[in-house]
Design a protein around this motif. Sequence first.
Motif, PDB file in Angstrom:
ATOM      1  N   UNK A  47     -27.117   0.773  52.472  1.00  0.00           N
ATOM      2  CA  UNK A  47     -27.633   0.100  53.645  1.00  0.00           C
ATOM      3  C   UNK A  47     -28.073  -1.329  53.406  1.00  0.00           C
ATOM      4  N   UNK A  48     -28.063  -1.774  52.174  1.00  0.00           N
ATOM      5  CA  UNK A  48     -28.484  -3.139  51.851  1.00  0.00           C
ATOM      6  C   UNK A  48     -27.251  -3.932  51.437  1.00  0.00           C
ATOM      7  N   UNK A  49     -27.032  -5.049  52.087  1.00  0.00           N
ATOM      8  CA  UNK A  49     -25.876  -5.890  51.784  1.00  0.00           C
ATOM      9  C   UNK A  49     -26.292  -7.039  50.860  1.00  0.00           C
ATOM     10  N   UNK A  50     -25.444  -7.390  49.892  1.00  0.00           N
ATOM     11  CA  UNK A  50     -25.761  -8.541  49.032  1.00  0.00           C
ATOM     12  C   UNK A  50     -25.799  -9.826  49.860  1.00  0.00           C
ATOM     13  N   UNK A  51     -26.746 -10.682  49.527  1.00  0.00           N
ATOM     14  CA  UNK A  51     -26.898 -11.925  50.268  1.00  0.00           C
ATOM     15  C   UNK A  51     -27.581 -12.960  49.383  1.00  0.00           C
ATOM     16  N   UNK A  52     -27.164 -14.197  49.521  1.00  0.00           N
ATOM     17  CA  UNK A  52     -27.782 -15.279  48.762  1.00  0.00           C
ATOM     18  C   UNK A  52     -29.257 -15.430  49.147  1.00  0.00           C
ATOM     19  N   UNK A  53     -29.562 -15.267  50.417  1.00  0.00           N
ATOM     20  CA  UNK A  53     -30.945 -15.384  50.887  1.00  0.00           C
ATOM     21  C   UNK A  53     -31.829 -14.315  50.255  1.00  0.00           C
ATOM     22  N   UNK A  54     -31.366 -13.071  50.247  1.00  0.00           N
ATOM     23  CA  UNK A  54     -32.143 -11.986  49.632  1.00  0.00           C
ATOM     24  C   UNK A  54     -32.332 -12.240  48.149  1.00  0.00           C
ATOM     25  N   UNK A  55     -31.282 -12.696  47.488  1.00  0.00           N
ATOM     26  CA  UNK A  55     -31.370 -12.976  46.052  1.00  0.00           C
ATOM     27  C   UNK A  55     -32.403 -14.070  45.776  1.00  0.00           C
ATOM     28  N   UNK A  56     -32.384 -15.138  46.566  1.00  0.00           N
ATOM     29  CA  UNK A  56     -33.353 -16.219  46.372  1.00  0.00           C
ATOM     30  C   UNK A  56     -34.779 -15.760  46.645  1.00  0.00           C
ATOM     31  N   UNK A  57     -34.963 -14.957  47.694  1.00  0.00           N
ATOM     32  CA  UNK A  57     -36.301 -14.440  48.001  1.00  0.00           C
ATOM     33  C   UNK A  57     -36.813 -13.563  46.861  1.00  0.00           C
ATOM     34  N   UNK A  58     -35.909 -12.876  46.185  1.00  0.00           N
ATOM     35  CA  UNK A  58     -36.318 -11.996  45.092  1.00  0.00           C
ATOM     36  C   UNK A  58     -36.609 -12.732  43.794  1.00  0.00           C
ATOM     37  N   UNK A  59     -35.893 -13.819  43.509  1.00  0.00           N
ATOM     38  CA  UNK A  59     -36.087 -14.455  42.196  1.00  0.00           C
ATOM     39  C   UNK A  59     -36.958 -15.700  42.206  1.00  0.00           C
ATOM     40  N   UNK A  60     -37.042 -16.410  43.329  1.00  0.00           N
ATOM     41  CA  UNK A  60     -37.798 -17.664  43.356  1.00  0.00           C
ATOM     42  C   UNK A  60     -39.273 -17.480  42.990  1.00  0.00           C
ATOM     43  N   UNK A  61     -39.958 -16.418  43.472  1.00  0.00           N
ATOM     44  CA  UNK A  61     -41.366 -16.283  43.058  1.00  0.00           C
ATOM     45  C   UNK A  61     -41.557 -16.204  41.543  1.00  0.00           C
ATOM     46  N   UNK A  98     -35.782   8.312  48.467  1.00  0.00           N
ATOM     47  CA  UNK A  98     -34.705   9.290  48.261  1.00  0.00           C
ATOM     48  C   UNK A  98     -33.391   8.626  47.848  1.00  0.00           C
ATOM     49  N   UNK A  99     -33.250   7.336  48.119  1.00  0.00           N
ATOM     50  CA  UNK A  99     -32.037   6.605  47.753  1.00  0.00           C
ATOM     51  C   UNK A  99     -32.172   5.884  46.412  1.00  0.00           C
TER      52      UNK A  99
END
Length: 143
Positions: A47-61, A98-99
């Motif tokens: 249910x989660x699609x790869x995205x540059x925005x998600x990646x940046x939100x996860x690593x920038x902090x 569960x996933x």
Amino acid sequence: MRNKNASGVNSATLQGRADLAWRLLLICVAMELVVLTFTTWWLHQEGRQPSLTIWLVRIVPLLVFVPGMLKRNLRSLAWLCFVVLMYFMIAVTEAMSPLRLWINYVEVVLSVAIFLTAMMTIRWQAQAKRQQLAEQVIGDTDE
């Protein structure tokens, strides 16, 4: 003879411990960045699609604290401890889902390791600095 603090440890020993904790911290942060990248782009949950925005939100902090970590700024490391709690919270939530995937447990372990190594680096580095100052004061009074 080197002066020892209340626990009987000299400043060189404390500095050695701080150096080891700092090296482990750098390794753990690098591994966390790799795991976050891996889980964003390749091993993501359903249910989660790869995205540059998600990646940046996860690593920038985490990336914000890299300059402070490299300079061994104790205040930056203290703030890193606060920020890594967010990573811990998200990793535990995903690990209990569960996933869940096996890598969610790796994220939990890495976030705990980052917190502990940053905390111990702060502690031992501060103690070593205090001990060195005490040694200088004692050396100045002996002259």
